[in-house]
Design a protein around this motif. Structure first.
Motif, PDB file in Angstrom:
ATOM      1  N   GLU A   1       0.831  -1.210   0.000  1.00 23.85           N
ATOM      2  CA  GLU A   1       0.000   0.000   0.000  1.00 23.85           C
ATOM      3  C   GLU A   1       0.866   1.261   0.000  1.00 23.85           C
ATOM      4  OE1 GLU A   1      -4.074  -1.437   2.294  1.00 23.85           O
ATOM      5  OE2 GLU A   1      -2.321  -0.885   3.488  1.00 23.85           O
ATOM      6  N   GLN A   2       1.962   1.241   0.720  1.00 22.40           N
ATOM      7  CA  GLN A   2       2.865   2.396   0.717  1.00 22.40           C
ATOM      8  C   GLN A   2       3.458   2.623  -0.668  1.00 22.40           C
ATOM      9  OE1 GLN A   2       5.647   1.431   3.824  1.00 22.40           O
ATOM     10  NE2 GLN A   2       4.139   1.771   5.462  1.00 22.40           N
ATOM     11  N   GLY A   3       3.735   1.516  -1.368  1.00 28.70           N
ATOM     12  CA  GLY A   3       4.239   1.637  -2.730  1.00 28.70           C
ATOM     13  C   GLY A   3       3.205   2.253  -3.657  1.00 28.70           C
ATOM     14  N   VAL A   4       1.931   1.864  -3.503  1.00 34.42           N
ATOM     15  CA  VAL A   4       0.857   2.439  -4.316  1.00 34.42           C
ATOM     16  C   VAL A   4       0.691   3.919  -4.000  1.00 34.42           C
ATOM     17  CG1 VAL A   4      -1.626   2.400  -4.763  1.00 34.42           C
ATOM     18  CG2 VAL A   4      -0.362   0.242  -4.565  1.00 34.42           C
ATOM     19  N   ALA A   5       0.671   4.261  -2.713  1.00 34.02           N
ATOM     20  CA  ALA A   5       0.508   5.662  -2.313  1.00 34.02           C
ATOM     21  C   ALA A   5       1.663   6.514  -2.834  1.00 34.02           C
ATOM     22  CB  ALA A   5       0.412   5.752  -0.792  1.00 34.02           C
ATOM     23  N   ALA A   6       2.884   5.957  -2.812  1.00 37.99           N
ATOM     24  CA  ALA A   6       4.046   6.704  -3.311  1.00 37.99           C
ATOM     25  C   ALA A   6       3.907   6.997  -4.799  1.00 37.99           C
ATOM     26  CB  ALA A   6       5.321   5.911  -3.040  1.00 37.99           C
ATOM     27  N   ALA A   7       3.407   6.036  -5.559  1.00 34.93           N
ATOM     28  CA  ALA A   7       3.236   6.243  -6.998  1.00 34.93           C
ATOM     29  C   ALA A   7       2.179   7.307  -7.272  1.00 34.93           C
ATOM     30  CB  ALA A   7       2.857   4.924  -7.668  1.00 34.93           C
TER      31      ALA A   7
ATOM     32  N   CYS B   1      -1.300  12.503  -8.870  1.00 33.97           N
ATOM     33  CA  CYS B   1      -2.712  12.120  -9.051  1.00 33.97           C
ATOM     34  C   CYS B   1      -3.445  12.291  -7.727  1.00 33.97           C
ATOM     35  CB  CYS B   1      -2.813  10.674  -9.529  1.00 33.97           C
ATOM     36  SG  CYS B   1      -2.041  10.386 -11.126  1.00 33.97           S
ATOM     37  N   ASP B   2      -3.832  13.525  -7.457  1.00 32.90           N
ATOM     38  CA  ASP B   2      -4.485  13.808  -6.183  1.00 32.90           C
ATOM     39  C   ASP B   2      -5.954  14.165  -6.349  1.00 32.90           C
ATOM     40  OD1 ASP B   2      -4.230  16.199  -7.445  1.00 32.90           O
ATOM     41  OD2 ASP B   2      -3.164  17.219  -5.817  1.00 32.90           O
ATOM     42  N   GLY B   3      -6.534  13.849  -7.523  1.00 33.52           N
ATOM     43  CA  GLY B   3      -7.939  14.145  -7.754  1.00 33.52           C
ATOM     44  C   GLY B   3      -8.211  15.578  -8.125  1.00 33.52           C
ATOM     45  N   VAL B   4      -7.165  16.391  -8.296  1.00 36.65           N
ATOM     46  CA  VAL B   4      -7.338  17.801  -8.660  1.00 36.65           C
ATOM     47  C   VAL B   4      -6.997  18.013 -10.128  1.00 36.65           C
ATOM     48  CG1 VAL B   4      -6.587  20.159  -8.225  1.00 36.65           C
ATOM     49  CG2 VAL B   4      -6.879  18.565  -6.311  1.00 36.65           C
ATOM     50  N   VAL B   5      -5.822  17.538 -10.530  1.00 38.56           N
ATOM     51  CA  VAL B   5      -5.395  17.688 -11.926  1.00 38.56           C
ATOM     52  C   VAL B   5      -6.331  16.922 -12.855  1.00 38.56           C
ATOM     53  CG1 VAL B   5      -3.525  17.261 -13.567  1.00 38.56           C
ATOM     54  CG2 VAL B   5      -3.005  18.010 -11.234  1.00 38.56           C
ATOM     55  N   HIS B   6      -6.731  15.738 -12.448  1.00 39.32           N
ATOM     56  CA  HIS B   6      -7.699  14.946 -13.205  1.00 39.32           C
ATOM     57  C   HIS B   6      -8.531  14.152 -12.202  1.00 39.32           C
ATOM     58  CE1 HIS B   6      -5.106  11.524 -12.400  1.00 39.32           C
ATOM     59  NE2 HIS B   6      -4.087  12.173 -12.956  1.00 39.32           N
ATOM     60  N   PRO B   7      -9.667  13.619 -12.618  1.00 40.73           N
ATOM     61  CA  PRO B   7     -10.548  12.916 -11.672  1.00 40.73           C
ATOM     62  C   PRO B   7      -9.845  11.745 -11.009  1.00 40.73           C
ATOM     63  CG  PRO B   7     -11.697  13.361 -13.728  1.00 40.73           C
ATOM     64  CD  PRO B   7     -10.257  13.689 -13.974  1.00 40.73           C
ATOM     65  N   PRO B   8     -10.278  11.388  -9.816  1.00 45.56           N
ATOM     66  CA  PRO B   8      -9.648  10.274  -9.103  1.00 45.56           C
ATOM     67  C   PRO B   8      -9.981   8.932  -9.744  1.00 45.56           C
ATOM     68  CG  PRO B   8     -11.594  11.011  -7.926  1.00 45.56           C
ATOM     69  CD  PRO B   8     -11.382  11.990  -9.046  1.00 45.56           C
ATOM     70  N   PHE B   9      -9.240   7.940  -9.358  1.00 42.24           N
ATOM     71  CA  PHE B   9      -9.514   6.565  -9.769  1.00 42.24           C
ATOM     72  C   PHE B   9     -10.721   6.072  -8.974  1.00 42.24           C
ATOM     73  CE2 PHE B   9      -8.309   1.947  -8.965  1.00 42.24           C
ATOM     74  CZ  PHE B   9      -8.783   1.500 -10.194  1.00 42.24           C
ATOM     75  N   LEU B  10     -11.730   5.552  -9.668  1.00 40.57           N
ATOM     76  CA  LEU B  10     -12.965   5.096  -9.024  1.00 40.57           C
ATOM     77  C   LEU B  10     -12.953   3.579  -8.933  1.00 40.57           C
ATOM     78  CD1 LEU B  10     -15.810   5.676  -7.904  1.00 40.57           C
ATOM     79  CD2 LEU B  10     -16.664   5.550 -10.254  1.00 40.57           C
ATOM     80  N   LEU B  11     -13.098   3.066  -7.719  1.00 44.62           N
ATOM     81  CA  LEU B  11     -13.098   1.626  -7.492  1.00 44.62           C
ATOM     82  C   LEU B  11     -14.433   1.244  -6.855  1.00 44.62           C
ATOM     83  CD1 LEU B  11      -9.993  -0.286  -6.138  1.00 44.62           C
ATOM     84  CD2 LEU B  11     -12.306  -1.204  -6.087  1.00 44.62           C
TER      85      LEU B  11
END
Length: 643
Positions: free
Chosen positions: A200-206, A212-222
């Motif tokens: 999870e830390q590796g995913v958060a780091a990427a 990709c913080d949901g501001v520049v473009h929409p967030p990933f929807l799961l």
């Protein structure tokens, strides 16, 4: 197709959102935006809760679409099948309770989907960034653990992930040699949790490296949907759902605005859960609720999408459908006989169209078509209710005979008598549910599934209309209109119907003629018939004053008394004896009917405060008056009708 009549082209869609999408109707303007959809799209809510058929999957399909109304960013939908569900249910870790263990496997699923998205997203949306160390590490991790895009089915990947968490994942991509650095973990559960934290830390780091913080473009929807397909009322199934909730809450906090989670859960499943952190999810809940007006709007939108022209509401409900059915406005009749959810409305409306066009090639739906469709629809829904709650309430079907071929208004006293006659059989057939199969338990279940409503004030409230459970002091219930036709419970009470006496047959054949010309005096027969008419008016007046009775009950009583009165009014003065009608017998037959009616009213168990007692006493008083009159006492009667 365009040259066919409008009714031939009219359809209200499919019962399931998946086929609606396949056939295109859901994407051609037939989707109705509601609070649940807006909450899901905005990201303000994480849990979309609703009954079966309430539109959860329609919202999910809408968000998954690439066109207008869909989520504009990356998205993935997880729908576990039975095999995948079994893998999650069986997953356990030494040193962790079931809920926590299931949460870890769900967190792993989320992390893998996020990692897949990031590797692909970095190539397309962030040129050059796919070479970032954090993104390359995710790519290597996915490959080393058999999770690369295009891998096996969900169940196969779950099985592999479960084995990895229970033993060791390949974490070399993150610079960790699991066999060495995690060997000192105190338990299997602690080791699995530590491995997952690294992933999870590796995913958060990427996410951070890509911005990709949901501001520049929409967030990933799961999204997770169709969980009811793999749920049963067993502890492991509940742990599976609780674990999902805990995992989504944890991951949402970890990934922040980069990932948005949406869980679509059936209301009965969610409401059956009990866990320590349950109160932390109230702010994330959004329950799907449908009003009659919302269902009308949905029906019109779907009708327009199918017909392919600007169909007006006026034309739909006043030309294609009959304006009234059994004296009731058409939309009130249709939607009042559906549970408040789109699937029911779609099925009923389509069935009306089929009865008219497919069966008879009519260009308009008739009142008879709606009535026939209503009977079939009611039978469907009674069976569907059993299926919907088969896991949670397997005894539900055996409760329906308590309400068959009787009135749809049921008092606690009447239900007590019926339940006591059936309780031994129920306990014998369902011993594991004996504690729930009490009178109050049965009432609670039937109210909770929407089968029974409870009277509160002048209204009848069904589950979903009011969050309050049935209270011990509440004594009057009604079977939902959706199920009445299938049960044969089409009148408020199972009152004996008044059957016309000999006069009815003679009047119908035209045998009765006027009295003797010029006669103005009243003979004894006329006086008796006048007494019967006065008794009817007296009872009707008392019913009218019984404002505590529900309108349905008052209407049924009024209808039966009016049948007696109508027969009296159809006998011309002085004509009874000339055609062989024995008015004394006629009067006594009416009195006997009133006696039976009074006994039935007493047996209903309705509260005295409703006014039923006053009506019953008035009926009994009129019976005595009629019998005295038939015995010859028609001088000074001492009448005091009170109307």
């Amino acid at each position: 197709m365009a040259d066919q009549p409008v009714l031939a082209r009219l359809r209200f869609g499919r019962e399931d959102a998946e086929r609606d999408v396949t056939e295109g109707l859901l994407l051609r303007g037939a989707f109705l935006s509601n609070a649940a959809y807006r909450g899901a799209l905005s990201g303000h809510k994480m849990l979309i809760i609703g009954r079966k058929g309430s539109g959860k999957s329609a919202i999910c399909m809408r968000l998954m679409s690439d066109g207008e109304g869909g989520h504009p960013g990356g998205k993935v939908l997880v729908t576990p099948d039975e095999a995948a569900g079994e893998e999650i249910r069986r997953f356990e870790l030494q040193g962790l309770p079931g809920d926590s263990a299931k949460a870890l496997i769900w967190r792993y699923v989320f992390a893998v989907h996020a990692a897949r998205y990031l590797v692909d997203h970095a190539k397309g949306a962030h040129p050059g960034c796919h070479k970032a160390d954090s993104v390359k590490a995710l790519g290597r991790f996915l490959k080393q653990n058999g999770e690369a895009p295009g891998g096996g089915r969900l169940v196969e990947r779950l099985a592999q992930g479960a084995r990895g968490l229970q033993t060791s994942l390949s974490l070399e991509a993150f610079g960790i040699k699991a066999g060495v650095e995690l060997a000192q973990s105190p338990s299997e559960g602690a080791r699995a949790a530590r491995q997952l934290e690294i992933v999870e830390q590796g995913v958060a780091a990427a996410f951070g490296d890509l911005g990709c913080d949901g501001v520049v473009h929409p967030p990933f929807l799961l999204m997770v949907d169709q969980l009811e397909q793999v749920w049963s009322a067993e502890p492991d199934s509940n742990s599976m759902v609780i674990g999902l909730l805990l995992a989504a809450k944890h991951a949402a906090g970890l990934y922040g605005r980069s990932v948005r989670f949406l869980l679509f859960l059936r209301a009965d499943i969610y409401d059956s859960l009990s866990f320590g952190e349950g109160d932390k999810f109230h702010g994330d809940e959004l329950r799907i609720a449908w009003t009659e007006q919302a269902l009308r709007d949905l029906a019109l939108a779907r009708a327009r999408a199918s017909v392919g022209e600007e169909l007006t509401e006026e034309r739909l409900w006043k030309e294609l459908f009959p304006q009234t059915v059994a004296g009731e406005e058409i939309t009130a009749h249709l939607f009042g006989r559906c549970l408040p959810r789109p699937r029911d409305a779609i099925q009923f409306l389509n069935l009306c169209q089929e009865k008219a066009w497919l069966d008879h090639e009519r260009e308009r739906i008739t009142e008879g078509d709606v009535t026939l469709a209503g009977r079939q629809f009611s039978e469907w829904k009674l069976k569907d209710l059993t299926s919907e709650y088969l896991v949670a309430h397997p005894f539900l079907r055996q409760l329906f005979p308590l309400f068959q071929n009787t009135g749809y208004v049921v008092t606690r006293a009447a239900l007590t008598r019926r339940f006591e006659a059936a309780v031994d059989t129920l306990h014998h057939d369902f011993p594991a549910y004996a504690n729930a199969l009490t009178l109050q338990g049965v009432i609670d279940v039937l109210y909770g599934v929407g089968f029974l409503g409870v009277r509160r004030g002048n209204d009848v409230v069904y589950a979903g209309d009011d969050g309050l459970a049935v209270q011990p002091h509440e004594t009057e219930f009604q079977v939902h209109p959706c199920f009445r036709a299938a049960l044969g419970a089409t009148t408020a009470f199972d009152l004996r119907r008044y059957e016309p006496q000999v006069a009815g047959a003679r009047i119908a054949t035209g045998s009765l003629g006027p009295g003797t010309p010029g006669s103005s005096s009243l003979n004894r027969d006329d006086r008796l018939l006048m007494q019967l008419a006065r008794s009817c008016h007296s009872i009707l007046a008392q019913v009218g004053r019984a404002v505590g009775l529900t309108q349905d009950v008052r209407d049924e009583l009024t209808r039966e008394i009016n049948r007696v009165l109508d027969e009296v009014d159809r006998i011309p003065a002085g004509a009874a004896a000339s055609v062989g009608i024995d008015v004394d017998d006629h009067l006594l037959a009416a009195a006997h009917y009133f006696t039976t009616l009074a006994a039935q009213l007493r047996a209903t168990g309705l509260e005295e405060s409703t006014g039923i007692g006053d009506v019953t006493r008035r009926v009994e008083e009129e019976v005595r008056r009629l019998r005295r009159a038939a015995g010859g006492s028609y001088g000074s009667s001492g009448d005091s009708h009170g109307y």
